[in-house]
Design an enzyme around this catalytic site. Structure first.
Site, mmCIF file in Angstrom:
data_model
loop_
_atom_site.group_PDB
_atom_site.id
_atom_site.type_symbol
_atom_site.label_atom_id
_atom_site.label_comp_id
_atom_site.label_asym_id
_atom_site.label_seq_id
_atom_site.Cartn_x
_atom_site.Cartn_y
_atom_site.Cartn_z
ATOM 1 N N SER A 1 54.861 52.901 58.301
ATOM 2 C CA SER A 1 53.510 53.341 58.677
ATOM 3 C C SER A 1 53.534 54.209 59.935
ATOM 4 O O SER A 1 54.112 53.837 60.957
ATOM 5 C CB SER A 1 52.615 52.129 58.919
ATOM 6 O OG SER A 1 51.369 52.557 59.457
ATOM 7 N N LYS B 1 45.451 43.309 51.057
ATOM 8 C CA LYS B 1 44.086 43.810 50.842
ATOM 9 C C LYS B 1 43.224 42.931 49.934
ATOM 10 O O LYS B 1 42.008 42.954 50.023
ATOM 11 C CB LYS B 1 44.146 45.222 50.244
ATOM 12 C CG LYS B 1 44.674 46.241 51.230
ATOM 13 C CD LYS B 1 44.776 47.617 50.636
ATOM 14 C CE LYS B 1 45.373 48.552 51.670
ATOM 15 N NZ LYS B 1 45.538 49.908 51.218
ATOM 16 N N ASP C 1 39.685 53.144 51.713
ATOM 17 C CA ASP C 1 40.709 53.773 50.847
ATOM 18 C C ASP C 1 40.082 54.601 49.733
ATOM 19 O O ASP C 1 40.616 55.660 49.362
ATOM 20 C CB ASP C 1 41.585 52.702 50.187
ATOM 21 C CG ASP C 1 42.702 52.212 51.101
ATOM 22 O OD1 ASP C 1 43.041 52.912 52.066
ATOM 23 O OD2 ASP C 1 43.228 51.110 50.827
ATOM 24 N N GLY D 1 49.777 50.925 39.036
ATOM 25 C CA GLY D 1 49.581 49.854 40.014
ATOM 26 C C GLY D 1 48.228 49.198 39.836
ATOM 27 O O GLY D 1 47.310 49.783 39.233
HETATM 28 P P1 NDP Z 1 49.681 45.864 46.905
HETATM 29 O O1 NDP Z 1 50.766 45.000 47.426
HETATM 30 O O2 NDP Z 1 48.286 45.356 46.889
HETATM 31 O O3 NDP Z 1 50.034 46.333 45.393
HETATM 32 C C1 NDP Z 1 51.329 46.793 45.104
HETATM 33 C C2 NDP Z 1 51.363 47.318 43.664
HETATM 34 O O4 NDP Z 1 52.643 47.911 43.464
HETATM 35 C C3 NDP Z 1 51.212 46.246 42.609
HETATM 36 O O5 NDP Z 1 50.493 46.784 41.526
HETATM 37 C C4 NDP Z 1 52.664 45.953 42.195
HETATM 38 O O6 NDP Z 1 52.792 45.506 40.862
HETATM 39 C C5 NDP Z 1 53.255 47.331 42.306
HETATM 40 N N1 NDP Z 1 54.700 47.337 42.519
HETATM 41 C C6 NDP Z 1 55.381 46.855 43.583
HETATM 42 N N2 NDP Z 1 56.693 47.105 43.469
HETATM 43 C C7 NDP Z 1 56.855 47.759 42.280
HETATM 44 C C8 NDP Z 1 57.971 48.284 41.581
HETATM 45 N N3 NDP Z 1 59.202 48.175 42.080
HETATM 46 N N4 NDP Z 1 57.764 48.907 40.408
HETATM 47 C C9 NDP Z 1 56.529 49.030 39.901
HETATM 48 N N5 NDP Z 1 55.417 48.535 40.499
HETATM 49 C C10 NDP Z 1 55.584 47.912 41.678
HETATM 50 O O7 NDP Z 1 49.781 47.221 47.759
HETATM 51 P P2 NDP Z 1 48.647 48.303 48.092
HETATM 52 O O8 NDP Z 1 47.779 48.434 46.903
HETATM 53 O O9 NDP Z 1 48.067 48.019 49.402
HETATM 54 O O10 NDP Z 1 49.536 49.637 48.279
HETATM 55 C C11 NDP Z 1 50.136 50.254 47.151
HETATM 56 C C12 NDP Z 1 50.821 51.551 47.576
HETATM 57 O O11 NDP Z 1 49.851 52.509 48.027
HETATM 58 C C13 NDP Z 1 51.803 51.373 48.730
HETATM 59 O O12 NDP Z 1 52.914 52.202 48.499
HETATM 60 C C14 NDP Z 1 51.027 51.855 49.948
HETATM 61 O O13 NDP Z 1 51.886 52.349 50.952
HETATM 62 C C15 NDP Z 1 50.196 52.973 49.328
HETATM 63 N N6 NDP Z 1 48.952 53.224 50.061
HETATM 64 C C16 NDP Z 1 48.787 54.419 50.701
HETATM 65 C C17 NDP Z 1 47.634 54.692 51.382
HETATM 66 C C18 NDP Z 1 47.455 56.010 52.069
HETATM 67 O O14 NDP Z 1 46.539 56.112 52.890
HETATM 68 N N7 NDP Z 1 48.236 57.024 51.779
HETATM 69 C C19 NDP Z 1 46.545 53.708 51.484
HETATM 70 C C20 NDP Z 1 46.798 52.512 50.724
HETATM 71 C C21 NDP Z 1 47.980 52.282 50.077
HETATM 72 P P3 NDP Z 1 52.852 43.931 40.467
HETATM 73 O O15 NDP Z 1 51.450 43.505 40.180
HETATM 74 O O16 NDP Z 1 53.717 43.901 39.269
HETATM 75 O O17 NDP Z 1 53.469 43.195 41.640
#
Ligand code: NDP
Length: 307
Positions: free
Chosen positions: A31, A88, A124, A149
């Site tokens: 971050s 979140k 967001d 996701g």
């Molecule tokens: P969460 O932890 O709430 O959700 C993570 C998601 O990623 C879940 O759907 C999970 O699936 C999936 N996931 C995790 N690892 C893998 C993998 N190896 N392969 C496939 N799917 C995977 O995180 P957030 O929703 O808060 O954030 C998600 C992404 O968005 C992050 O990369 C974050 O950095 C980015 N983000 C960027 C923002 C910006 O301002 N640019 C703002 C908010 C987020 P499962 O259900 O199977 O675990």
């Protein structure tokens, strides 16, 4: 160079008059939010010197510690927090006061301590929408959107895009449980809309290929440089009117974006989303208008080696 993230046990009370802000997540080392917020706070401090006493840090915290962590941060003088992976949605079990926008999205990314309690907000949805329209130049109305996701960021993006009139929205996620939970949320709110969901290992190519999609990566797959693309098909097999938005901004070009480039599709990383959601959060905490351009320049400066 940013200071290393603190663990929650390392957080100490701030000196009187100081105001604490922070982003909480795990992992959190990617971050760059402190750079954006300090740039904007410095600008606010030119007119109101009190803002020079506001500080924004990074805190590495496990979900099981979140409830106690919020208590500790309040006692130490923190009044504004951002939440990222994986907090979140979990925070709904911990705080009671949540703004209607965040309730609708089923996700909170901003907390403000006011009137003796933490209040949850979501910025967001606003951030991703503004980034996709202004930066990627993609029109959401009447489009087909494929969200990769089903976590907190995917929730906010899905609700936002459906509100803005996307014609069809499909969720693809790794785990069935989280995908189904998001589908339930969306079906409750947007019963008549074209909303569907599948898991990566069961999705059928014929429902996806040869058509135009806005693909939005809201998984954390790509945060590590060696991660594979979360999209399970060859992007060059999509319709030529497709585009790809990756919420990840660090690294600046994920495998998914490299593949979009090879396929000749327009693409953008999550930097502008980061800026817009951050500016809105800082406006909630300060009650002042915040200059997103100042935040963007700070972000570009820090990532310039990679961009
Ligand atoms: P969460 O932890 O709430 O959700 C993570 C998601 O990623 C879940 O759907 C999970 O699936 C999936 N996931 C995790 N690892 C893998 C993998 N190896 N392969 C496939 N799917 C995977 O995180 P957030 O929703 O808060 O954030 C998600 C992404 O968005 C992050 O990369 C974050 O950095 C980015 N983000 C960027 C923002 C910006 O301002 N640019 C703002 C908010 C987020 P499962 O259900 O199977 O675990």
């Amino acid at each position: 160079m940013l200071p290393e993230p603190l663990s929650i046990d390392e957080v100490v009370p701030l000196s009187p008059g100081n105001v604490g802000l922070a982003v909480l997540g795990q992992p959190i080392g990617h971050s760059i939010s402190p750079l954006l917020h300090h740039a904007a706070l410095n600008k606010l401090a030119i007119k109101e010197c009190g803002f020079s006493l506001w500080h924004y840090g990074r805190i590495d915290i496990h979900p099981d510690q979140l409830g106690d962590g919020l208590e500790r941060l309040k006692e130490c003088g923190y009044t504004g927090l951002n939440l990222t992976i994986p907090h979140k949605v979990k925070v709904f079990d911990i705080i009671e006061n949540i703004d209607q926008e965040a309730v609708a999205m089923g996700a909170v990314n901003t907390l403000f301590y006011k009137s003796q309690k933490w209040v949850g907000y979501n910025t967001d949805g606003y951030g991703v929408s503004k980034a996709v329209s202004c930066h990627l130049g993609y029109q959401i109305k009447d489009s087909s959107v494929l969200i990769l996701g089903a976590g907190g960021a995917a929730r906010a993006a899905s609700v936002q895009f459906l509100r803005e009139g996307c014609r069809e929205l499909k969720i693809l996620n790794r785990s069935k449980e989280r995908m189904q939970s998001l589908l339930n949320l969306l079906n409750d709110r947007f019963g008549s809309a074209e909303v569907s969901g599948e898991t990566f290992d069961t999705v059928d190519a014929k429902h996806i290929l040869d058509r135009d999609w806005l693909i939005v990566n809201a998984t954390s797959s790509g945060l590590n440089k060696n991660d594979i693309s979360p999209f399970p098909f060859d992007l060059s097999l999509l319709g030529k009117g497709s585009a790809v938005y990756d919420m990840i901004y660090n690294p600046s070009k994920t495998k998914l974006l490299e593949e979009a480039e090879c396929a000749g599709l327009p693409f953008a990383n999550g930097l502008h989303m980061l800026v817009y959601q951050a500016a809105k959060a800082l406006e909630i905490w300060t009650g002042r208008e915040v200059c997103s351009e100042t935040m963007l320049q700070a972000a570009l400066g820090s990532l310039s080696d990679e961009l």
